[in-house]
Design a protein around this motif. Structure first.
Motif, PDB file in Angstrom:
ATOM      1  N   UNK A 164     -34.990  37.040  39.720  1.00 33.90           N
ATOM      2  CA  UNK A 164     -33.586  37.220  40.036  1.00 33.90           C
ATOM      3  C   UNK A 164     -32.736  36.507  41.294  1.00 33.90           C
ATOM      4  N   UNK A 165     -33.545  36.562  42.420  1.00 34.18           N
ATOM      5  CA  UNK A 165     -33.161  36.127  43.540  1.00 34.18           C
ATOM      6  C   UNK A 165     -33.216  34.472  43.430  1.00 34.18           C
ATOM      7  N   UNK A 166     -34.381  33.834  42.949  1.00 28.80           N
ATOM      8  CA  UNK A 166     -34.444  32.369  42.443  1.00 28.80           C
ATOM      9  C   UNK A 166     -33.357  31.940  41.708  1.00 28.80           C
ATOM     10  N   UNK A 167     -33.172  32.686  40.420  1.00 26.24           N
ATOM     11  CA  UNK A 167     -31.899  32.296  39.607  1.00 26.24           C
ATOM     12  C   UNK A 167     -30.735  32.315  40.383  1.00 26.24           C
ATOM     13  N   UNK A 168     -30.353  33.314  41.226  1.00 24.96           N
ATOM     14  CA  UNK A 168     -29.089  33.093  41.883  1.00 24.96           C
ATOM     15  C   UNK A 168     -29.015  31.847  42.788  1.00 24.96           C
ATOM     16  N   UNK A 169     -30.015  31.709  43.385  1.00 26.69           N
ATOM     17  CA  UNK A 169     -29.868  30.468  44.487  1.00 26.69           C
ATOM     18  C   UNK A 169     -29.905  29.122  43.609  1.00 26.69           C
ATOM     19  N   UNK A 170     -30.689  29.143  42.619  1.00 26.75           N
ATOM     20  CA  UNK A 170     -30.667  27.639  41.580  1.00 26.75           C
ATOM     21  C   UNK A 170     -29.097  27.556  41.173  1.00 26.75           C
ATOM     22  N   UNK A 171     -28.614  28.826  40.449  1.00 26.81           N
ATOM     23  CA  UNK A 171     -27.160  28.872  40.077  1.00 26.81           C
ATOM     24  C   UNK A 171     -26.116  28.461  41.022  1.00 26.81           C
ATOM     25  N   UNK A 172     -25.949  29.034  42.295  1.00 25.53           N
ATOM     26  CA  UNK A 172     -25.240  28.685  43.467  1.00 25.53           C
ATOM     27  C   UNK A 172     -25.303  27.374  44.050  1.00 25.53           C
ATOM     28  N   UNK A 173     -26.666  26.701  43.652  1.00 25.31           N
ATOM     29  CA  UNK A 173     -26.738  25.196  44.279  1.00 25.31           C
ATOM     30  C   UNK A 173     -26.509  24.389  43.056  1.00 25.31           C
ATOM     31  N   UNK A 174     -26.530  24.702  41.942  1.00 23.45           N
ATOM     32  CA  UNK A 174     -26.332  23.793  40.586  1.00 23.45           C
ATOM     33  C   UNK A 174     -24.811  22.991  40.707  1.00 23.45           C
ATOM     34  N   UNK A 175     -24.909  21.708  40.395  1.00 28.70           N
ATOM     35  CA  UNK A 175     -23.700  21.089  40.636  1.00 28.70           C
ATOM     36  C   UNK A 175     -22.886  21.297  39.884  1.00 28.70           C
ATOM     37  N   UNK A 176     -22.968  21.948  38.761  1.00 27.85           N
ATOM     38  CA  UNK A 176     -21.962  22.463  37.655  1.00 27.85           C
ATOM     39  C   UNK A 176     -21.316  23.716  38.328  1.00 27.85           C
ATOM     40  N   UNK A 177     -22.117  24.266  38.769  1.00 31.32           N
ATOM     41  CA  UNK A 177     -21.678  25.608  39.607  1.00 31.32           C
ATOM     42  C   UNK A 177     -20.476  25.320  40.654  1.00 31.32           C
ATOM     43  N   UNK A 178     -21.049  24.372  41.390  1.00 29.13           N
ATOM     44  CA  UNK A 178     -20.159  23.786  42.708  1.00 29.13           C
ATOM     45  C   UNK A 178     -18.883  23.263  42.369  1.00 29.13           C
ATOM     46  N   UNK A 179     -18.868  22.443  41.143  1.00 34.24           N
ATOM     47  CA  UNK A 179     -17.769  21.672  40.372  1.00 34.24           C
ATOM     48  C   UNK A 179     -16.883  22.741  40.055  1.00 34.24           C
ATOM     49  N   UNK A 180     -17.132  24.029  39.487  1.00 30.36           N
ATOM     50  CA  UNK A 180     -16.472  24.878  38.985  1.00 30.36           C
ATOM     51  C   UNK A 180     -15.759  25.651  40.237  1.00 30.36           C
ATOM     52  N   UNK A 181     -16.555  25.934  41.513  1.00 26.39           N
ATOM     53  CA  UNK A 181     -16.191  26.848  42.287  1.00 26.39           C
ATOM     54  C   UNK A 181     -15.065  26.149  43.224  1.00 26.39           C
ATOM     55  N   UNK A 182     -15.041  24.724  43.204  1.00 27.00           N
ATOM     56  CA  UNK A 182     -13.945  23.847  43.970  1.00 27.00           C
ATOM     57  C   UNK A 182     -12.692  24.031  43.098  1.00 27.00           C
ATOM     58  N   UNK A 183     -12.844  24.259  41.893  1.00 25.98           N
ATOM     59  CA  UNK A 183     -11.296  24.406  41.081  1.00 25.98           C
ATOM     60  C   UNK A 183     -10.764  25.804  41.123  1.00 25.98           C
ATOM     61  N   UNK A 184     -11.350  26.525  41.953  1.00 24.93           N
ATOM     62  CA  UNK A 184     -10.754  27.917  42.150  1.00 24.93           C
ATOM     63  C   UNK A 184      -9.673  28.114  43.129  1.00 24.93           C
ATOM     64  N   UNK A 185      -9.721  26.932  43.909  1.00 24.99           N
ATOM     65  CA  UNK A 185      -8.552  26.999  45.070  1.00 24.99           C
ATOM     66  C   UNK A 185      -8.866  28.126  45.891  1.00 24.99           C
ATOM     67  N   UNK A 186      -7.656  28.820  46.204  1.00 26.98           N
ATOM     68  CA  UNK A 186      -7.904  29.805  47.306  1.00 26.98           C
ATOM     69  C   UNK A 186      -8.872  30.833  46.963  1.00 26.98           C
ATOM     70  N   UNK A 187      -9.225  31.111  45.743  1.00 24.73           N
ATOM     71  CA  UNK A 187     -10.299  32.000  45.509  1.00 24.73           C
ATOM     72  C   UNK A 187     -11.758  31.490  45.580  1.00 24.73           C
ATOM     73  N   UNK A 188     -11.937  30.327  45.993  1.00 23.71           N
ATOM     74  CA  UNK A 188     -13.041  29.656  45.929  1.00 23.71           C
ATOM     75  C   UNK A 188     -14.263  30.242  46.932  1.00 23.71           C
TER      76      UNK A 188
END
Length: 197
Positions: free
Chosen positions: A46-70
């Motif tokens: 579980x912890x490894x999956x969470x770390x991988x997800x947070x660091x993945x380029x796709x997750x990071x690209x979506x997070x940037x689009x959230x603006x003030x909620x990033x």
């Protein structure tokens, strides 16, 4: 990732579904936790999956689009990923989502003894309200975000992300398939490598 993805990845890797969910309910070094090795392996995955997800380029690209909620991007994207997984479940699993969910609830029910009260309460609510299948419906995603918003130290209306999500949902769905395939491959390699140690 959120609940649906974690139990699905546990199924794919043949690891503990209980451990896959407990990762959100326990703290500290996994080796020091008072659970059997199978559950500990699930928590570690579980912890490894969470770390991988947070660091993945796709997750990071979506997070940037959230603006003030990033700032809350990790939480928001995890929930939205479960919506995407629910919508596209047949792409990643041989059973229907409803059948998979029922089997998960039955398995989780057998392992509730001697587990944290907060976990037991969550699993019972999950089964009663069929959260796993419910991730396919956008109103349930909204309810999940409202519930999370209320539990934050400083409550924030995370549902503000839904306008952005609905506007971009087709593009998000295209990227999700590649991301989730990457995640499955990562999870399988983690389990394989751990079994060699």
């Amino acid at each position: 990732m959120n609940y649906l993805a974690h139990v699905h990845l546990a199924n794919v890797t043949n690891t503990s579904k209980t451990g896959s969910l407990l990762g959100d309910f326990v703290k500290g070094q996994v080796s020091g936790l008072n659970f059997d090795n199978e559950i500990k392996q699930g928590i570690q995955l579980h912890r490894s999956i969470d770390s991988f997800t947070d660091a993945h380029r796709y997750t990071r690209s979506l997070t940037v689009q959230l603006g003030k909620l990033r700032r809350y991007g990790g939480i928001i994207i995890d929930v939205l990923y479960d919506h995407q997984l629910a919508l596209n479940f047949d792409q990643f699993h041989h059973q229907s989502l409803n059948r998979f969910a029922k089997e998960c609830y039955a398995e989780l029910d057998t392992e509730l003894a001697a587990l944290p009260d907060s976990y037991v309460k969550t699993v019972k609510e999950m089964k009663q309200m069929d959260w796993l299948s419910g991730y396919g419906e956008l109103p349930n995603i909204e309810r999940a975000l409202i519930g999370i918003s209320k539990r934050l130290k400083r409550p924030v209306d995370l549902t503000q992300c839904l306008d952005w999500y609905q506007t971009n949902q087709d593009n998000i769905e295209l990227g999700f398939s590649e991301f989730y395939t990457d995640l499955i491959n990562f999870a399988c390699k983690q389990v394989m490598n751990n079994s060699k140690n």
